[in-house]
Enzyme design. Structure first.
Site, PDB file in Angstrom:
ATOM      1  N   LEU A  20      -3.405   1.472  -2.258  1.00 27.69           N
ATOM      2  CA  LEU A  20      -3.681   0.478  -3.287  1.00 27.69           C
ATOM      3  C   LEU A  20      -5.205   0.369  -3.356  1.00 27.69           C
ATOM      4  CD1 LEU A  20      -1.653  -1.119  -4.991  1.00 27.69           C
ATOM      5  CD2 LEU A  20      -1.922  -3.043  -3.425  1.00 27.69           C
ATOM      6  N   ASP A  21      -5.764   0.582  -4.528  1.00 26.87           N
ATOM      7  CA  ASP A  21      -7.220   0.550  -4.673  1.00 26.87           C
ATOM      8  C   ASP A  21      -7.791  -0.770  -4.177  1.00 26.87           C
ATOM      9  OD1 ASP A  21      -7.146   3.032  -5.854  1.00 26.87           O
ATOM     10  OD2 ASP A  21      -7.133   2.245  -7.897  1.00 26.87           O
ATOM     11  N   ARG A  22      -9.012  -0.711  -3.685  1.00 26.45           N
ATOM     12  CA  ARG A  22      -9.664  -1.907  -3.144  1.00 26.45           C
ATOM     13  C   ARG A  22      -9.626  -3.105  -4.099  1.00 26.45           C
ATOM     14  NH1 ARG A  22     -15.703  -2.138  -0.427  1.00 26.45           N
ATOM     15  NH2 ARG A  22     -15.567  -4.278   0.333  1.00 26.45           N
ATOM     16  N   THR A  42      -7.555  -3.843  -6.432  1.00 30.51           N
ATOM     17  CA  THR A  42      -6.201  -4.192  -6.867  1.00 30.51           C
ATOM     18  C   THR A  42      -5.510  -5.032  -5.806  1.00 30.51           C
ATOM     19  OG1 THR A  42      -6.078  -2.078  -8.052  1.00 30.51           O
ATOM     20  CG2 THR A  42      -4.009  -3.253  -7.704  1.00 30.51           C
ATOM     21  N   HIS A  79      -6.398   6.027  -9.822  1.00 31.09           N
ATOM     22  CA  HIS A  79      -6.839   5.129 -10.891  1.00 31.09           C
ATOM     23  C   HIS A  79      -6.042   5.354 -12.176  1.00 31.09           C
ATOM     24  CE1 HIS A  79     -11.102   4.808  -8.882  1.00 31.09           C
ATOM     25  NE2 HIS A  79     -10.139   4.263  -8.146  1.00 31.09           N
TER      26      HIS A  79
END
Length: 244
Positions: free
Chosen positions: A53-55, A57, A162
């Site tokens: 999970l992207d930072r 998000t 992304h």
């Protein structure tokens, strides 16, 4: 203290806060708080991430409780044998649901991917999306006297880096707060008018077949105060009934 939204003898899931790295990374050598280490200390045992999970998000993030469980379960995540649901606030109005099939080239990091092949072909990337609510604000941006935003539900069918952020940008409806693929004017508007300093993208729900009980599992993560404040401000509470 992390909010644990699911736990059994095999898996544990948390509601990852926006801005928190999953684990130590060259992306920020000065960062001292990570989901993995915080969760390990919180429950008193090692945890093993099953997906990313992207930072910026927030939302559902699942870990295995042993390396053996991780090795057995990770292929399920890698092969996208689950249904992920995200919510986002995007610039402009999207009028109808659709599926975007738009291949994406791999995004390479200057440091981590320094020796990676630079000219890889674009990979298949598919996102289903639908608008849930709209708002028009009496705030001027550029030549427009008002600004429009849309509450979106999105389900990525592939797992490109992304992907949701890039797909929304491709549609000319970038996600608010996206400093890489978004629109600085609207990011600044949300910071100045609504104190929204974050990427408005949340991993709300994860559905999959439990690998050991063989029962359907639904894990949900509620919204933070920034999200709740915007839903209230825009009159969107009924459009997105996720427990805080």
């Amino acid at each position: 203290m992390l909010e644990i939204v699911y736990q059994d003898e095999y898996l544990v899931a948390v509601n990852k806060p926006a801005g928190m790295l999953v684990h130590r990374s060259w992306l920020d050598k000065h960062e001292t708080e990570f989901v993995m280490q915080t969760l390990r200390d919180q429950i008193g045992q090692h945890v093993f991430p099953l997906h990313r999970l992207d930072r910026p998000t927030s939302g559902v993030l699942v870990f295995a409780l042993s390396s053996q469980i991780a090795s057995e379960v990770m292929p399920m995540f890698a092969n996208h044998e689950m249904e992920k649901t995200y919510h986002a606030i995007v610039r402009g109005w999207i009028e109808e649901a659709n599926v975007l099939d738009y291949p994406l080239k791999e995004e390479l990091d200057k440091i981590a991917d320094k020796f990676a092949k630079q000219d890889k072909e674009a990979q298949s990337a598919v996102t289903a999306y639908r608008p849930l609510a709209k708002v028009e604000l009496p705030i001027a941006t550029g030549k427009f006297a008002t600004t429009r935003y849309c509450l979106m539900e999105m389900q990525p069918k592939t797992g490109r880096k992304h992907q949701l952020r890039r797909h929304m940008a491709h549609l000319r409806h970038p996600i608010v707060g996206d400093t890489t693929h978004g629109d600085g004017v609207h990011n600044r508007l949300f910071r100045e008018h609504f104190s929204a300093q974050r990427l408005m993208l949340h991993a709300s729900e994860l559905r999959f077949m439990h690998p050991y009980t063989q029962q359907p599992l639904v894990i949900r993560a509620g919204l933070d105060e920034v999200w709740q404040g915007l839903l209230s401000e825009f009159g969107w509470q009924e459009s997105l009934l996720i427990n805080a």
